[in-house]
Motif scaffolding. Sequence first.
Motif, short mmCIF file in Angstrom:
data_model
loop_
_atom_site.label_atom_id
_atom_site.label_comp_id
_atom_site.label_asym_id
_atom_site.label_seq_id
_atom_site.Cartn_x
_atom_site.Cartn_y
_atom_site.Cartn_z
N ASP A 1 58.31 -31.61 108.94
CA ASP A 1 57.36 -31.72 109.35
C ASP A 1 56.61 -30.44 110.00
O ASP A 1 55.04 -30.89 109.10
CB ASP A 1 57.95 -32.14 110.40
CG ASP A 1 58.03 -34.20 110.46
OD1 ASP A 1 58.06 -34.69 109.61
OD2 ASP A 1 58.55 -34.41 111.95
N SER B 1 62.52 -41.62 114.88
CA SER B 1 62.06 -40.97 115.77
C SER B 1 62.33 -41.08 117.73
O SER B 1 61.76 -42.21 117.72
CB SER B 1 60.09 -40.61 116.23
OG SER B 1 59.56 -40.71 114.35
N LYS C 1 54.43 -30.08 106.39
CA LYS C 1 53.45 -31.33 105.62
C LYS C 1 52.29 -30.93 106.78
O LYS C 1 50.83 -30.58 106.28
CB LYS C 1 53.76 -33.04 106.41
CG LYS C 1 55.01 -33.44 105.54
CD LYS C 1 55.30 -34.23 106.09
CE LYS C 1 56.83 -34.65 105.23
NZ LYS C 1 57.35 -35.88 105.87
N LYS D 1 63.47 -36.28 115.50
CA LYS D 1 63.56 -37.60 114.29
C LYS D 1 65.17 -36.93 113.86
O LYS D 1 65.69 -36.16 114.15
CB LYS D 1 63.16 -37.06 113.11
CG LYS D 1 60.66 -37.23 113.70
CD LYS D 1 59.76 -36.79 112.28
CE LYS D 1 59.00 -37.94 112.72
NZ LYS D 1 58.41 -37.41 111.72
#
Length: 382
Positions: A84, A157, A87, A116
Amino acid sequence: MIRTLKVRLYPNRYMMKVLNKLCDYRRYCWNEGLATWIDMYDLHTIDSTNPRPNVYSVRNELVTNKADWQYQLSARTLQLAISDLGKAWQNFFDKTQLDWGKPRFKSKKAVRQGFKTDRAKIVNGKLCLDKPHGIKTWYDIRINKHEDLSGELKVVSVYRENGKYWASLPFEMAPKSKLLTNQNTAVDVNVGHLNYTGGLINTLPNHLIRLYQRIKLYQKQLAHKRVINGKKANKSNNYIAVRAKLQRDYRKVTNIQHDLIQKFTTKLVTDFDKIVIEDLNIKKMQMSHVASKGLQQSLFGYFRQVLSYKCEWYGKEIVLADKYYPSTQRCSKCGHIKKGSDKITLRGNAKHHTRHNEYICYDCGAVLDRDTNAVANLLSLI
């Protein structure tokens, strides 16, 4: 297609401690990864022979330097946190992204903490998380009853907010289609209500207004305690009790509003094939002091979000009117558009002494309801 379900978790005391540790571990991995990423980039700018940081190099660096206590927690938490983070750096170089900005360090004081995992499963209606090696005691987590727990489960999540535990369960499933009705409609969003061809939906009923008044009272009480007691205010039992009441009422408001929007959008995609809505810039509208609180409470953005994914689920079509389309100023009878001092505002028209819900066309003489006229103009775009 991916369909995400939000469910409430009811962990026992042992699993509650496990979830708290995983939330803290996710924050730790993110912050360590961000610090490592920045250091590696600084070394690259000083000496170009050093490689640029990426997801794999940062992840390998953190895995190499893992402490003993980290092996007692899920390894997927670290992997997905760094993924993440990669990203987030990619989005940083794309200024068209919503809430564009540089990745920031996570704070332990944030209201929402989570993690997550892609190893979770649904077993007998319970959420089963991946168990680390060497851990003997482990339990499945009970979730609230839901009928649509089917399909291939993707990255889950799990988060904690105001002492409650929730999970977002994304299922990959085949899209469902509803019967075609050959009917079209348009929705005109307003502060406190939504208008469409079938009538009006009140998004701010009286019991919701009373809850907002009570929330305002609790906020004043907390602000007064912070002024009087300073930094020690949040340690008093009275402050904690009032804050709990405030959080409780916020949850009630959210549940009521989401229930209204969910039922209304389901009715729209069931009864109509094409739905026209306005492409409004909600964030820019909320920056203005005029009706900004009403816009926030009316959930314009949430309505569009829910309607969009339900149209995709059930094979219906959503049509977006241009943000500059004068649906309020245009006459649905003759097409005349009000300009200058003839325009209708939230307070009506001062020049012609008309109310905010009145539309009087001075070209053809039509007298219409403002919201009904806007719905007719939107419907003409199909």
